[in-house]
Structures are given as structure tokens and as C-alpha cells.
Design a protein around this motif. Structure first.
Motif, PDB file in Angstrom:
ATOM      1  N   UNK A  27       0.962  -1.366   0.047  1.00 34.84           N
ATOM      2  CA  UNK A  27      -0.102  -0.088   0.013  1.00 34.84           C
ATOM      3  C   UNK A  27       1.010   1.233   0.055  1.00 34.84           C
ATOM      4  N   UNK A  28       0.659   2.191  -0.925  1.00 31.71           N
ATOM      5  CA  UNK A  28       1.597   3.351  -1.077  1.00 31.71           C
ATOM      6  C   UNK A  28       0.798   4.441  -0.481  1.00 31.71           C
ATOM      7  N   UNK A  29       1.493   5.125   0.444  1.00 39.01           N
ATOM      8  CA  UNK A  29       0.721   6.370   1.022  1.00 39.01           C
ATOM      9  C   UNK A  29       1.403   7.401   0.227  1.00 39.01           C
ATOM     10  N   UNK A  30       0.796   7.725  -0.897  1.00 40.65           N
ATOM     11  CA  UNK A  30       1.326   8.949  -1.725  1.00 40.65           C
ATOM     12  C   UNK A  30       0.020   9.652  -2.565  1.00 40.65           C
ATOM     13  N   UNK A  31       0.361  10.595  -3.235  1.00 43.64           N
ATOM     14  CA  UNK A  31      -0.605  11.351  -3.830  1.00 43.64           C
ATOM     15  C   UNK A  31      -1.561  12.041  -2.593  1.00 43.64           C
ATOM     16  N   UNK A  32      -0.821  12.584  -1.548  1.00 45.41           N
ATOM     17  CA  UNK A  32      -1.608  13.321  -0.586  1.00 45.41           C
ATOM     18  C   UNK A  32      -1.846  14.705  -0.676  1.00 45.41           C
ATOM     19  N   UNK A  33      -1.527  15.243  -2.107  1.00 47.66           N
ATOM     20  CA  UNK A  33      -1.765  16.589  -2.391  1.00 47.66           C
ATOM     21  C   UNK A  33      -2.663  16.656  -3.567  1.00 47.66           C
ATOM     22  N   UNK A  34      -3.778  17.796  -3.682  1.00 47.29           N
ATOM     23  CA  UNK A  34      -4.522  17.727  -4.790  1.00 47.29           C
ATOM     24  C   UNK A  34      -3.797  17.682  -6.247  1.00 47.29           C
ATOM     25  N   UNK A  42      -2.490  10.458 -15.030  1.00 49.84           N
ATOM     26  CA  UNK A  42      -2.090   9.685 -13.849  1.00 49.84           C
ATOM     27  C   UNK A  42      -1.575  10.725 -13.023  1.00 49.84           C
ATOM     28  N   UNK A  43      -1.725  10.620 -11.776  1.00 46.71           N
ATOM     29  CA  UNK A  43      -1.247  11.483 -10.815  1.00 46.71           C
ATOM     30  C   UNK A  43       0.476  11.516 -10.533  1.00 46.71           C
ATOM     31  N   UNK A  44       0.988  12.601 -11.046  1.00 52.42           N
ATOM     32  CA  UNK A  44       2.604  12.736 -10.765  1.00 52.42           C
ATOM     33  C   UNK A  44       3.187  11.997  -9.619  1.00 52.42           C
ATOM     34  N   UNK A  45       2.820  12.207  -8.329  1.00 53.28           N
ATOM     35  CA  UNK A  45       3.117  11.573  -7.470  1.00 53.28           C
ATOM     36  C   UNK A  45       3.070   9.955  -7.225  1.00 53.28           C
ATOM     37  N   UNK A  46       2.022   9.439  -7.864  1.00 46.65           N
ATOM     38  CA  UNK A  46       1.953   8.098  -7.930  1.00 46.65           C
ATOM     39  C   UNK A  46       2.927   7.775  -8.974  1.00 46.65           C
ATOM     40  N   UNK A  47       2.945   8.273 -10.163  1.00 45.28           N
ATOM     41  CA  UNK A  47       4.279   7.855 -11.186  1.00 45.28           C
ATOM     42  C   UNK A  47       5.600   7.886 -10.720  1.00 45.28           C
ATOM     43  N   UNK A  48       5.664   8.850  -9.961  1.00 44.93           N
ATOM     44  CA  UNK A  48       7.431   9.220  -9.235  1.00 44.93           C
ATOM     45  C   UNK A  48       7.453   7.984  -8.333  1.00 44.93           C
ATOM     46  N   UNK A  49       6.453   7.908  -7.439  1.00 42.01           N
ATOM     47  CA  UNK A  49       6.537   6.691  -6.465  1.00 42.01           C
ATOM     48  C   UNK A  49       6.952   5.325  -7.195  1.00 42.01           C
ATOM     49  N   UNK A  50       6.342   4.936  -8.188  1.00 41.63           N
ATOM     50  CA  UNK A  50       6.440   3.777  -8.927  1.00 41.63           C
ATOM     51  C   UNK A  50       7.888   3.671  -9.435  1.00 41.63           C
ATOM     52  N   UNK A  51       8.234   4.692 -10.001  1.00 35.69           N
ATOM     53  CA  UNK A  51       9.513   4.863 -10.876  1.00 35.69           C
ATOM     54  C   UNK A  51      10.676   4.706  -9.603  1.00 35.69           C
ATOM     55  N   UNK A  52      10.700   5.532  -8.759  1.00 36.56           N
ATOM     56  CA  UNK A  52      11.738   5.444  -7.794  1.00 36.56           C
ATOM     57  C   UNK A  52      11.690   4.228  -7.014  1.00 36.56           C
ATOM     58  N   UNK A  53      10.539   3.231  -6.735  1.00 34.69           N
ATOM     59  CA  UNK A  53      10.619   2.026  -6.101  1.00 34.69           C
ATOM     60  C   UNK A  53      11.143   1.024  -7.177  1.00 34.69           C
ATOM     61  N   UNK A  54      10.967   0.883  -8.386  1.00 37.79           N
ATOM     62  CA  UNK A  54      11.335   0.189  -9.269  1.00 37.79           C
ATOM     63  C   UNK A  54      12.478   0.456 -10.323  1.00 37.79           C
ATOM     64  N   UNK A  55      12.927   1.234 -10.194  1.00 33.82           N
ATOM     65  CA  UNK A  55      14.075   1.739 -10.975  1.00 33.82           C
ATOM     66  C   UNK A  55      15.167   2.460 -10.421  1.00 33.82           C
ATOM     67  N   UNK A  56      16.481   2.534 -10.935  1.00 36.83           N
ATOM     68  CA  UNK A  56      17.494   3.469 -10.463  1.00 36.83           C
ATOM     69  C   UNK A  56      17.868   4.509 -11.566  1.00 36.83           C
ATOM     70  N   UNK A  57      18.470   5.325 -11.045  1.00 36.84           N
ATOM     71  CA  UNK A  57      18.999   6.577 -12.078  1.00 36.84           C
ATOM     72  C   UNK A  57      19.741   5.943 -13.274  1.00 36.84           C
ATOM     73  N   UNK A  58      19.406   6.603 -14.312  1.00 38.13           N
ATOM     74  CA  UNK A  58      19.862   6.260 -15.776  1.00 38.13           C
ATOM     75  C   UNK A  58      19.062   4.920 -16.265  1.00 38.13           C
ATOM     76  N   UNK A  59      18.150   4.361 -15.488  1.00 30.27           N
ATOM     77  CA  UNK A  59      17.575   3.349 -16.318  1.00 30.27           C
ATOM     78  C   UNK A  59      16.368   3.685 -17.033  1.00 30.27           C
ATOM     79  N   UNK A  60      15.829   3.002 -17.985  1.00 27.31           N
ATOM     80  CA  UNK A  60      14.900   3.417 -19.136  1.00 27.31           C
ATOM     81  C   UNK A  60      13.566   2.855 -18.485  1.00 27.31           C
TER      82      UNK A  60
END
Ligand SMILES: C[S@@+](CC[C@H](N)C(=O)[O-])C[C@H]1O[C@@H](n2cnc3c(N)ncnc32)[C@H](O)[C@@H]1O
Length: 196
Positions: free
Chosen positions: A10-17, A37-55
Motif C-alpha cells: 500500500x503506497x501512502x502517496x498522492x496526498x496533495x490535490x 495519471x497522478x504525478x506523485x503516483x508515477x514518481x513513487x512507482x519509478x523510484x521504487x522499481x528503477x535506479x537513476x539512468x534506467x529506461x
């Protein structure tokens, strides 16, 4: 009584309008896309599943949320959408992120993602670390709603106005077949350990 389904994540994210998440980070015309898509949701998924430089790859990128958030996190992005007006919007959002010093870069392609292997550069095959997307679930959404003295007025609530392969216009069966084709093709893009 059977045990309840376990909650595995469960991700506690997207807490802002939504508008606060996008202000200054996306061009104002982004509101013309009916189902972002909500930006904070995308950012959370990307930082959870990828590293800098990844595609990161989004086969139905709409206004480009996946790409913009990937760029700001130092990842690379490739996005496809079938509607030229949405790829123009995504390209404008990618350009804004670049102008703001985002460390990553992204490419936007126009076309039918059910044939995505004909669209993406060969160099991306086997290199994607994350496929992140959201499909349309019908012709439109609630869009932007305004109450007037004569009733409710809706705008920007349709994905397009014609049948051109846009899955928003497909019945459930073709929507599911199309989405299955997109996921199957996306699988070929994944590198070792990639997530979709
Ligand atoms: C829910 S929206 C994605 C929104 C996006 N995540 C964003 O934040 O703006 C779904 C998108 O799928 C696109 N689409 C529908 N059928 C498609 C297809 N066959 N190939 C590529 N894109 C398609 C639509 O044009 C729409 O922009």
C-alpha cells in the motif's frame, strides 16, 4: 470464514490535490487530457522499481506524466500515444522538464502501441527497467466539470473524436485484446529484472 486477502503493498502517496502536483511542472494545456495519471503516483512507482539512468517505458503515455517524472528522477523515458494532440502535449511537458534541469531525457512517439515493436528504437529492446502505463476505460472520463445556471457543463472529457485504433473507442473485448497485445509486446522490451 475464509481468511481475508493479504494486503501486500500500500503506497501512502498522492496526498496533495492533483493541480498542486502539476503546478509549474506541467504546461497549463495538460488539463485538456481527460485521464491523467497522478504525478506523485508515477514518481513513487519509478523510484521504487528503477535506479537513476534506467529506461522507463509508457505505451499509452497521454500527457507524458510517466516521462516527466522519470526525467526529474534522472531516468530515461520512451512514450507512445496514438493521438497526435496528446503526443504534442507530452512533448511540450518533456521540453518543460528539460528546461527545468531534469537530469533524464525522454522520447515521445506517435502510433498504435499494439504494434509498438515497429515504433520503438531497436536500441530500447531488452533495456527497459519499468513499463508504467494506464489504459483508457471507455470514451471519456468526468473531465473538467462546471456547474452553470442551466446545468452541468463538461469539457475535455473525451479521448478523441474518431475511431483510429484508440482503445477508448473499443468494446470490452477489443480493449482487452488490445491491452494484452500491448503488454505482450512491452514484455519484449524488458531487460533482466525489469518490472511491468
Ligand atoms: C488513461 S490515458 C493515459 C494518461 C497518461 N498516463 C497521462 O498521465 O496523461 C490512456 C491513453 O491511451 C491512449 N491510447 C489509446 N489507445 C491507444 C493505442 N492503441 N496506442 C497508443 N495509445 C493509445 C489514449 O490516447 C490516451 O491518451
Amino acid at each position: 470464514m475464509a481468511d481475508p486477502m493479504p494486503v501486500t503493498s500500500m503506497w501512502l502517496t498522492c496526498q496533495q490535490p492533483a493541480r498542486d502536483q502539476r503546478r509549474g511542472r506541467y504546461v497549463p494545456q495538460t488539463s485538456s487530457h481527460p485521464g491523467k495519471m497522478l504525478p506523485h503516483l508515477a514518481a513513487h512507482a519509478i523510484s521504487s522499481y528503477t535506479a537513476p539512468g534506467d529506461l522507463v517505458f509508457d505505451p499509452m503515455c497521454g500527457s507524458g506524466t510517466t516521462l516527466v517524472e522519470a526525467m526529474h528522477l534522472g531516468r530515461q523515458g520512451i512514450g507512445i500515444d496514438i493521438e497526435p494532440r496528446f503526443t504534442a502535449l507530452a512533448a511540450a511537458n518533456v521540453a518543460l522538464a528539460a528546461s527545468q534541469g531534469a537530469a533524464g531525457a525522454a522520447q515521445v512517439l506517435t502510433g498504435d502501441a499494439t504494434r509498438l515493436l515497429e515504433l520503438v528504437p531497436a536500441s530500447a529492446v531488452g533495456r527497459v527497467s519499468l513499463v508504467l502505463t494506464s489504459p483508457p476505460y471507455g470514451r471519456g472520463t468526468h473531465g473538467l466539470v462546471q456547474t452553470t445556471s442551466t446545468g452541468v457543463r463538461k469539457r475535455n472529457h473525451h479521448y478523441g473524436d474518431r475511431e483510429n485504433g484508440n482503445l477508448a473507442y473499443a468494446g470490452w473485448s477489443r480493449l482487452l485484446d488490445g491491452f494484452a497485445a500491448i503488454l505482450a509486446a512491452s514484455y519484449h522490451l524488458l531487460g533482466p529484472g525489469g518490472t511491468w
